[in-house]
Motif scaffolding. Structure first.
Motif, PDB file in Angstrom:
ATOM      1  N   TYR A 191      -8.395  -2.236   1.902  1.00 50.19           N
ATOM      2  CA  TYR A 191      -7.914  -0.890   1.582  1.00 50.19           C
ATOM      3  C   TYR A 191      -9.089  -0.029   1.126  1.00 50.19           C
ATOM      4  O   TYR A 191     -10.089  -0.540   0.601  1.00 50.19           O
ATOM      5  CB  TYR A 191      -6.848  -0.959   0.492  1.00 50.19           C
ATOM      6  N   GLU A 217      -2.177   2.243   5.021  1.00 53.18           N
ATOM      7  CA  GLU A 217      -2.571   3.028   3.847  1.00 53.18           C
ATOM      8  C   GLU A 217      -2.629   4.522   4.181  1.00 53.18           C
ATOM      9  O   GLU A 217      -2.060   5.349   3.455  1.00 53.18           O
ATOM     10  CB  GLU A 217      -3.923   2.555   3.333  1.00 53.18           C
ATOM     11  N   VAL A 252       0.510   4.149  -2.940  1.00 56.41           N
ATOM     12  CA  VAL A 252       0.350   5.581  -2.644  1.00 56.41           C
ATOM     13  C   VAL A 252       1.437   6.394  -3.335  1.00 56.41           C
ATOM     14  O   VAL A 252       1.153   7.418  -3.981  1.00 56.41           O
ATOM     15  CB  VAL A 252       0.368   5.814  -1.123  1.00 56.41           C
ATOM     16  N   THR A 280       0.843  -1.208   0.000  1.00 55.46           N
ATOM     17  CA  THR A 280       0.000   0.000   0.000  1.00 55.46           C
ATOM     18  C   THR A 280       0.873   1.252   0.000  1.00 55.46           C
ATOM     19  O   THR A 280       0.491   2.272  -0.582  1.00 55.46           O
ATOM     20  CB  THR A 280      -0.996  -0.013   1.178  1.00 55.46           C
TER      21      THR A 280
END
Length: 431
Positions: free
Chosen positions: A67, A366, A20, A16
């Protein structure tokens, strides 16, 4: 200038972080010791660090664990198996298109800080690279912690980290599992279904056993409405009422109740333990006093002949790629981080997923990654070192007041309050 970032690990936190940074257009390399993604969730992971056993299912529900921008499939059960979780992770990586940024079969041997606040990363192939920023996403459930008991046990011994299948219980095996956390209870329940011998859980202080469902609803989704401003005494009373209505008192099943208040420790989630204990399939003993050959003596004076001894006694927080004079958390099992992410002494060194939440790590990793991305892009300015230290001290005091002193609780957070707090930090970003 676009910073160059190194991400250590391609487990649930590492992927994650990759996603990002990929979306923000930040240049990064992710190094994974194994040949595939998934980290701790990949059964028999060839990186040697996974603690997944064959029968493992998550103990946080799929909607809480997912997520934010990639929900788990609707045909998944409320509590998927690790095989389904790995499929979900693979689809996540493919969907967002950053797999080519992960270098597999490439371990990080050493991370060193340079005088200009950059970091020299040495890989296990001998290559070294310089990075402006380092994300540590290598997990904290891989270096086994063992208790120090007097004597020696001559039967079969292993840590829960190394437990994979119930074959070792087959036949007339007597089994002792040390610990009463989630892994301990899972393994004890599995042992009870695979041996005609006895199974004991040895615990120093007991634990509150919470079901996966209350009123047919996944337990961890109810916590969503447990806001910060609600007094802890009210939360405890309400949860106690729900538990009493759902299954009565746990000591009625033969499961010892802790002397500490509810929610003063990380809870143990199990839908099976109380029933198996009530059927006499799982028994309980106090802490071990001494190991005597093929027998174990407990603190209540009882002595049992045992074939298999399993330590489900947790993990040490370890960073083998750091010199111990640089960062060493193994003895204290603690590390001083602002918002559980930012190291005060080492600029641009961030820790992703180094948490023990009442809930899943993935969504927290996340939002941590989103927050850090905005920090390294200079869209968010961190407070002064003094203010960050005050915040750390305040949060540590809050956790110490609520939770019992234990290596297990040094990185404890509450899922929804922590997630909302990081989201508030993200909102401070300059457009």
């Amino acid at each position: 200038m676009n910073p160059r970032v190194c991400i250590v690990g391609a487990g649930s936190s590492g992927i994650t972080a990759c996603k990002v940074l990929h979306q923000h257009g930040i240049d990064f390399d992710c190094y994974e010791k194994g040949s595939q993604i998934g980290g701790n969730w990949r059964y028999l992971n060839d990186n040697g660090m996974s603690s997944s056993y064959r029968s493992l299912h998550i103990n946080t529900s799929r909607k809480v664990m997912a997520y934010s921008d990639f929900p788990m499939p609707e045909d998944y059960p409320d509590y998927p198996s690790h095989f389904q979780i790995i499929e979900y992770f693979e689809n996540y990586v493919n969907h967002f298109g950053f797999r080519d940024k992960i270098q597999f079969r490439t371990g990080v041997e050493k991370v060193e800080k340079l005088e200009n606040n950059q970091y020299k990363v040495t890989l296990d192939n001998g290559e070294s690279k310089i990075y402006d920023v380092v994300f540590i996403a290598s997990g904290h459930h891989w270096k086994a912690r063992y208790p120090d008991f007097k004597g020696k046990f001559t039967g079969e011994t292993l840590h829960s980290h190394d437990y994979k299948t119930p074959d070792i219980f087959q036949g007339n095996k007597n089994v002792v599992v040390v610990g009463i956390g989630n892994s301990a209870v899972d393994i004890a329940c599995e042992a009870s279904r695979n041996t005609i011998g006895k199974v004991w859980i040895s615990t120093r202080s007991g634990a509150y056993i919470l079901p996966k469902y209350i009123m047919g609803i996944p337990f961890d989704t109810l916590n969503k409405y447990s806001l910060d401003w609600i007094p802890m005494t009210f939360k405890r009373s309400l949860l106690s009422l729900f538990l009493w209505l759902a299954r009565g008192r746990q000591n009625n099943y033969g499961v010892p109740k802790p002397n500490r208040p509810l929610l003063s420790e990380h809870p143990t989630i199990s839908q099976e333990l109380l029933g198996l204990a009530g059927h006499g399939k799982v028994h309980f003993k106090p802490n071990i006093k001494e190991l005597v050959g093929e027998s174990i003596v407990f603190e209540d004076g009882s002595k049992e002949k045992v074939d298999v001894l399993i330590y489900a006694t947790g993990y040490k927080i370890a960073f083998p790629f750091f010199d111990k004079t640089f960062i060493d958390a193994e003895e204290s099992n603690d590390i001083q981080l602002y918002k559980n992410v930012v190291h005060l002494e080492h600029k641009n060194l961030f820790f992703i997923g180094l948490l023990q939440p009442l809930g899943a790590i993935m969504p927290l990793a996340e939002v941590q990654s989103e927050w850090v991305a905005k920090i390294i892009l200079n869209k968010i300015q961190l407070p002064s070192k003094e203010l960050m230290l005050k915040d750390i001290t305040r949060e540590k005091a809050k956790m110490k007041k609520r939770y019992k002193s234990s290596p297990r609780h040094t990185i404890q957070v509450e899922f929804y309050p922590y997630k909302n707090m990081i989201k508030r930090e993200i909102k401070k970003a300059k457009v």
